[in-house]
Write an enzyme that holds these catalytic residues in place. Structure first.
Site, PDB file in Angstrom:
ATOM      1  N   HIS A  48      29.844 -42.240 -20.414  1.00  0.00           N
ATOM      2  CA  HIS A  48      28.467 -42.658 -20.612  1.00  0.00           C
ATOM      3  C   HIS A  48      28.186 -43.813 -19.652  1.00  0.00           C
ATOM      4  O   HIS A  48      29.103 -44.575 -19.296  1.00  0.00           O
ATOM      5  CB  HIS A  48      28.250 -43.126 -22.040  1.00  0.00           C
ATOM      6  CG  HIS A  48      28.329 -42.044 -23.059  1.00  0.00           C
ATOM      7  ND1 HIS A  48      27.908 -42.220 -24.356  1.00  0.00           N
ATOM      8  CD2 HIS A  48      28.786 -40.766 -22.993  1.00  0.00           C
ATOM      9  CE1 HIS A  48      28.090 -41.109 -25.040  1.00  0.00           C
ATOM     10  NE2 HIS A  48      28.635 -40.210 -24.228  1.00  0.00           N
ATOM     11  N   GLU A  50      26.912 -46.685 -20.054  1.00  0.00           N
ATOM     12  CA  GLU A  50      27.322 -47.990 -20.563  1.00  0.00           C
ATOM     13  C   GLU A  50      28.821 -48.211 -20.388  1.00  0.00           C
ATOM     14  O   GLU A  50      29.273 -49.278 -19.966  1.00  0.00           O
ATOM     15  CB  GLU A  50      26.992 -48.137 -22.061  1.00  0.00           C
ATOM     16  CG  GLU A  50      25.538 -47.972 -22.391  1.00  0.00           C
ATOM     17  CD  GLU A  50      25.203 -46.552 -22.842  1.00  0.00           C
ATOM     18  OE1 GLU A  50      25.560 -45.586 -22.124  1.00  0.00           O
ATOM     19  OE2 GLU A  50      24.584 -46.400 -23.900  1.00  0.00           O
ATOM     20  N   CYS A  78      24.892 -45.215 -28.093  1.00  0.00           N
ATOM     21  CA  CYS A  78      25.506 -44.461 -29.182  1.00  0.00           C
ATOM     22  C   CYS A  78      26.534 -45.356 -29.875  1.00  0.00           C
ATOM     23  O   CYS A  78      26.857 -46.446 -29.386  1.00  0.00           O
ATOM     24  CB  CYS A  78      26.162 -43.197 -28.630  1.00  0.00           C
ATOM     25  SG  CYS A  78      27.689 -43.511 -27.708  1.00  0.00           S
ATOM     26  N   CYS A  81      29.469 -46.487 -27.544  1.00  0.00           N
ATOM     27  CA  CYS A  81      29.080 -47.494 -26.561  1.00  0.00           C
ATOM     28  C   CYS A  81      28.766 -48.825 -27.232  1.00  0.00           C
ATOM     29  O   CYS A  81      29.111 -49.887 -26.699  1.00  0.00           O
ATOM     30  CB  CYS A  81      27.900 -46.997 -25.736  1.00  0.00           C
ATOM     31  SG  CYS A  81      28.333 -45.594 -24.680  1.00  0.00           S
TER      32      CYS A  81
END
Length: 144
Positions: A48, A50, A78, A81
């Site tokens: 992801h 992040e 999410c 993260c």
């Protein structure tokens, strides 16, 4: 947030879910790391945006503690993260679109509100929310 949105647009161009993130030095505003999602390109479910910027900035600074850093991301992080943001001790989190289905900050498990959370960054949601949301809606509209 403009840099994070540009990263999200590049991710969409690669066929990735258009989420972008930028981690900056909170004192100088200098960008330490920038990325868009690379889940498909890296065949890595944890790639992801992040996670990528947290890893990149930690490596560049030689420290797992990013307590003087601010994270800009186009979508509410999410739970995975959000937990990583807490563990990195990011100073401030700014995000664009809210994610009622998969978010972990203002929705879902609300990671930073858990008593077991090690660190709670300052959180500012809805930054350029319309543009961030449009990127996601347009991306998924084309695929459905």
């Amino acid at each position: 947030m403009a840099s994070a949105l540009a990263e999200a647009e590049r991710a969409a161009d690669r066929g990735e879910v258009p989420v972008g993130a930028v981690l900056v030095d909170g004192g100088t505003g200098r960008i330490l790391a920038a990325a868009g999602n690379r889940v498909l390109a890296d065949a890595d479910p944890t790639a992801h945006a992040e996670m990528l910027v947290l890893r990149g900035a930690a490596a560049a600074l030689g420290s797992a503690r990013l307590d003087q850093c601010d994270l800009y991301v186009t979508l509410e992080p999410c739970p995975m993260c959000a937990a990583a943001i807490a563990l990195a001790r990011v100073r401030r989190l700014y995000f664009g679109a809210y994610d009622p289905k998969g978010g972990g900050v203002d929705h879902g498990p609300r990671i930073f509100e858990q008593p077991t959370c090690h660190h709670r960054p300052e959180v500012y949601g809805g930054i350029d929310e319309a543009r961030a949301g449009d990127l996601l809606r347009d991306f998924f509209k084309e695929r459905r």
